[in-house]
Design an enzyme around this catalytic site. Structure first.
Site, PDB file in Angstrom:
ATOM      1  N   HIS A 399       0.837  -1.203   0.000  1.00  0.00           N
ATOM      2  CA  HIS A 399       0.000   0.000   0.000  1.00  0.00           C
ATOM      3  C   HIS A 399       0.870   1.249   0.000  1.00  0.00           C
ATOM      4  O   HIS A 399       0.665   2.175  -0.792  1.00  0.00           O
ATOM      5  CB  HIS A 399      -0.900  -0.020   1.247  1.00  0.00           C
ATOM      6  N   CYS A 707      -0.812  -4.748 -15.741  1.00  0.00           N
ATOM      7  CA  CYS A 707      -1.053  -3.660 -14.793  1.00  0.00           C
ATOM      8  C   CYS A 707      -0.364  -3.937 -13.467  1.00  0.00           C
ATOM      9  O   CYS A 707      -0.540  -3.204 -12.511  1.00  0.00           O
ATOM     10  CB  CYS A 707      -2.535  -3.399 -14.623  1.00  0.00           C
TER      11      CYS A 707
HETATM   12  C1  PEP Z   1      -1.288  -7.549  -9.567  1.00  0.00           C
HETATM   13  O1  PEP Z   1      -1.546  -8.554  -8.906  1.00  0.00           O
HETATM   14  O2  PEP Z   1      -0.284  -7.451 -10.312  1.00  0.00           O
HETATM   15  C2  PEP Z   1      -2.176  -6.372  -9.487  1.00  0.00           C
HETATM   16  C3  PEP Z   1      -2.020  -5.345 -10.298  1.00  0.00           C
HETATM   17  O3  PEP Z   1      -3.127  -6.382  -8.526  1.00  0.00           O
HETATM   18  P1  PEP Z   1      -2.839  -6.034  -6.984  1.00  0.00           P
HETATM   19  O4  PEP Z   1      -1.424  -5.550  -6.869  1.00  0.00           O
HETATM   20  O5  PEP Z   1      -3.831  -5.011  -6.606  1.00  0.00           O
HETATM   21  O6  PEP Z   1      -3.066  -7.381  -6.361  1.00  0.00           O
END
Ligand code: PEP
Ligand code: MG
Length: 755
Positions: A399, A707
């Site tokens: 975070h 992403c």
């Molecule tokens: C990921 O898992 O790469 C992602 C973008 O989702 P998060 O980091 O929110 O789990």
């Protein structure tokens, strides 16, 4: 002459020898160490088809309907057959083999590559005329040269020529035959900074042949050299797990593990760095423009294999803070008090404020440095006031790291003991690139140039692969949009909910369904407005239970042994459709308001069953999946391997969540610092899952994207562009570098195919 030595040719011979050979000729003539070789000229190809009389039949065979894929395939095999099975005119074979015999000891391994000629440039760039054969000897030399000729008539080449109205009989091709360097070390070198044009030489180096570095599958060492002083200012020695070399028995080039003792050994010696820099200066001088050079070292000698102009330097940019760690002024501030992961770049000085409970947040004022065990969503207002952030725990995807990057606040995470060692009011300087914390305030003049150099209006290169941006807090939308990104590749909605400091269930109990839906609409709308009409890919809720437990109502959350493998993402949403439908209702209302740039993305799906059920719920709230763009995150090996069935359910896109995909492929908890050194998004198995998924998605016309945090890493960017991903979504601070990196790789793909 059917063949010409490389030292006999130069830029003026482009038409007869093609771009690749002309460039090698130029370098040879400039006295640079290029492995010896020759070119079979374009005229020789012409002589072959004319003197043997196959020309008419050949051109007739390839004159087919470009839209008829069966006819294109037949044309390719007929052309190949004609070229391979027709003997060379009298004397030509002897001339080729005779010239080859003069290279090395007469038994040299050579590389045979097609070198497209100027007339064919516009279509060759897409036509895949880039045959390369390695480890060729006298036995198969002529066959390989003919195969390069035949590459003029691959299905793609024929298709594009037909489409563009280019005549097949007007196109020629040359072939380069060059001694192979059995490289012990190799890599690439930029003679100036590839994004900013600063006078810095950047060298990437790995063990073995260069294939791995160029394709991005091997993590190389990185060296930065200040051209004005000649000083090596930064060396990053990578853990080089794999290398390419030639198998002694089979002669095949392949990827192999690096011997244990060499994995973390620095590849280049000081003398080799000096020699490379010397050559870098010479080659840039020669062309009078910054160059991107491929090089190799064999038995102590440095060879130059290829050089092309760097086309990605933005005009008029000064010395911006860069990903190679160039903001080094803080080094002078003495010993580091602490270190951790540089999670959000930049340098900040301020007074320490240690916080561990909500009611301590008030003590964080403008320009202070927050020090905490781990940030939580309710700390965001205080994080906005702070000049910098230090945490004990967490990695690059925690975070604190995500929010700090979006706020543009320098951050060092995972220091282990920051909140114990640092004391309130103590003044420190944090370096979010290097991950260090030093005593005292950094002098003003040292920090300013770094900040000021950041361009206000970024120069955005045009790229075929879209470059998007990740957003987690709506407050960052304006900053994110100002990057010139092609849209939002991931908008995480959990921050909109968690910032209320209540779990969804508690929030609904206290304020009602309507307020909950409004909370989501408001957050998404802030971002969708800022980006309109650029797309905003918005993800449904994906918080692990341990994050919920910290909030009001968290006591009702299940206590899970391993939250990362637990009740989160689509599995929780499908299990609690009542809450999930409120999220979907928010989307429905956004569409109704005219936000047609909003896309829906489902996290942590495993298979088509998950997709089918999510789709059914969309329909239940009144969203027409045919009319809206929606898709999934690829975050588990199951999802990667099952993407075909998901594609059949009608998804529009699949986006790699590499934070989770890596965690689940390697069985490495992304939040566990004990195994942080094993968290490798570039692990061959992760890359393979990505490659396979892209290939399948392409067959179904499904867009692919990334992403996860790795989308901001140059080597992942290289892999994705090479594999043909549709878009890449990066962190706000990395968008600009990724745009340039994508541009550079696309340019290279085009140049490689015409050389
Ligand atoms: C990921 O898992 O790469 C992602 C973008 O989702 P998060 O980091 O929110 O789990
Ligand atoms: Mg994820």
């Amino acid at each position: 002459m059917a063949v010409l030595w490389l030292d006999e040719i130069g830029a003026d011979d482009l038409e007869s020898v093609g771009g690749k050979a002309a460039s090698l000729g130029e370098l040879t003539a400039a006295g640079l160490p290029v492995p010896p070789g020759f070119v079979v000229t374009a005229g020789t190809y012409r002589r072959f088809i004319e003197e043997t009389g196959i020309d008419e039949e050949l051109f007739e065979a390839v004159d087919v309907d470009a839209e008829d894929s069966k006819a294109l395939a037949e044309a390719e095999s007929r052309a190949k057959e004609l070229i391979l099975e027709t003997d060379l005119p009298e004397g030509l074979r002897e001339e080729m083999l005779g010239t080859y015999a003069e290279i090395g000891d007469g038994e040299a391994f050579v590389a045979v590559r097609s070198s497209a000629t100027a007339e064919d440039l516009p279509d060759a760039s897409f036509a895949g005329q880039q045959e390369t054969f390695l480890n060729v000897t006298a036995d198969d030399l002529v066959d390989r040269i003919k195969r390069c000729w035949a590459s003029l008539f691959t299905q793609r080449a024929t298709y594009y020529r037909q489409e563009q109205g280019f005549a097949h009989d007007k196109v020629d091709i040359a072939v380069v035959v060059q001694q192979m360097v059995a490289a012990e070390k190799s890599g690439v070198m930029f003679t100036s900074h590839p994004s900013t044009g600063e006078p810095k030489i950047i060298i990437e180096a790995a063990w073995g042949l260069g294939e791995g570095v160029v394709s991005g599958s091997v993590t190389p060492d990185n060296y930065v050299i200040d051209r004005t002083t000649g000083e090596v200012t930064d060396v990053e020695v990578a853990d080089k797990k794999t290398m390419y070399d030639k198998d002694a028995e089979t002669g095949e080039t392949g990827e192999r593990p690096v011997p244990e003792e060499k994995r973390t050994e620095q590849v280049l010696s000081e003398a080799e760095i000096d020699r490379l820099c010397e050559l870098g200066e010479e080659v840039e001088d020669h062309y009078d423009t910054p160059q991107d050079v491929e090089w190799a070292i064999f038995e102590g000698e440095v060879y130059m294999l290829q050089s092309r102009p760097i086309t990605t330097i933005s005009e008029g940019e000064g010395s911006a803070a860069t990903a190679d760690g160039s903001g080094t002024a803080v080094e002078e501030g003495g010993e580091a008090l602490l270190s951790g992961l540089g999670a959000s770049p930049g340098i900040a000085s301020g007074a320490v404020r240690t916080v561990d409970k909500l009611d301590q947040l008030d003590k964080v004022g403008e320009g202070d440095i927050i020090v905490t065990e781990m940030t939580t969503p309710d700390m965001v207002p205080a994080m906005k006031r702070a000049a910098g952030i230090i945490t004990d725990e967490g990695g690059m995807t925690s975070h604190a790291a995500i929010v700090a990057r979006e706020l543009g606040a320098p951050a060092v995470v995972g220091t282990g003991t920051g909140s114990e060692v640092l004391e309130d009011d103590q003044v420190v300087t944090i370096d979010g690139d290097k991950g260090t914390i030093r005593e005292g305030r950094q002098a003003e003049e040292e920090t300013e140039p770094v900040e000021e150099a950041k361009p206000k209006t970024p120069v955005k290169p045009m790229t075929a692969t879209e470059v998007k941006v990740n957003v987690s807090i709506p407050e960052a939308a304006e900053r994110a949009a100002a990057t010139g990104a092609d849209g939002v590749g991931l908008l995480r909605i959990e921050h909109m909910i968690l910032s209320t400091n209540k779990t969804p269930t508690r929030y609904i109990e206290d304020h009602g369904e309507r307020a909950y839906i409004e909370e989501i609409i408001d957050g998404v709308r802030t971002v969708a407005d800022e980006f309109y009409p650029r797309p905003v890919r918005t993800r449904t809720l994906d918080s692990p239970t341990d994050e919920f437990r910290q909030l009001e109502g968290g006591d009702d959350e299940p206590v899970e042994h391993n939250p990362m493998l637990g009740y989160r993402g689509i599995r929780r949403s499908l299990d609690t459709p009542g809450v999930f439908k409120h999220e979907l209702e928010a989307f429905r209302q956004l569409f109704e308001m005219g936000y047609d740039n909003v896309e829906i993305m489902f996290p942590l799906v495993n298979d088509a069953e998950d997709v089918m059920r999510a789709k059914a719920l969309m329909e239940e709230v009144g969203i027409d999946p045919q009319k809206r763009r929606w898709g999934v995150m690829i975050e588990t090996p199951a999802a990667a391997l099952g993407v075909e069935e998901m594609a059949q359910q009608g998804i529009d896109f699949a986006s790699f969540g590499t934070n989770d995909l890596t965690q689940y492929t390697l069985a490495v908890d992304r939040n566990n610092e004990n195994v942080a050194d094993r968290f490798d998004e570039l692990h061959p198995s992760v890359l393979e899952l990505i490659s396979q998924t892209i290939e399948t998605c392409r067959e179904y016309g499904v867009d692919t994207s990334i992403c996860g945090q790795a989308g901001s890493k140059p080597r992942m960017v290289r892999h994705l562009v090479n594999e043909g991903a549709t878009s890449i979504s990066a962190n706000i601070d990395a968008v600009r570098d990724v745009q340039h990196e994508v541009k550079r790789i696309e340019q290279k793909l085009i140049l490689d195919s015409v050389r």
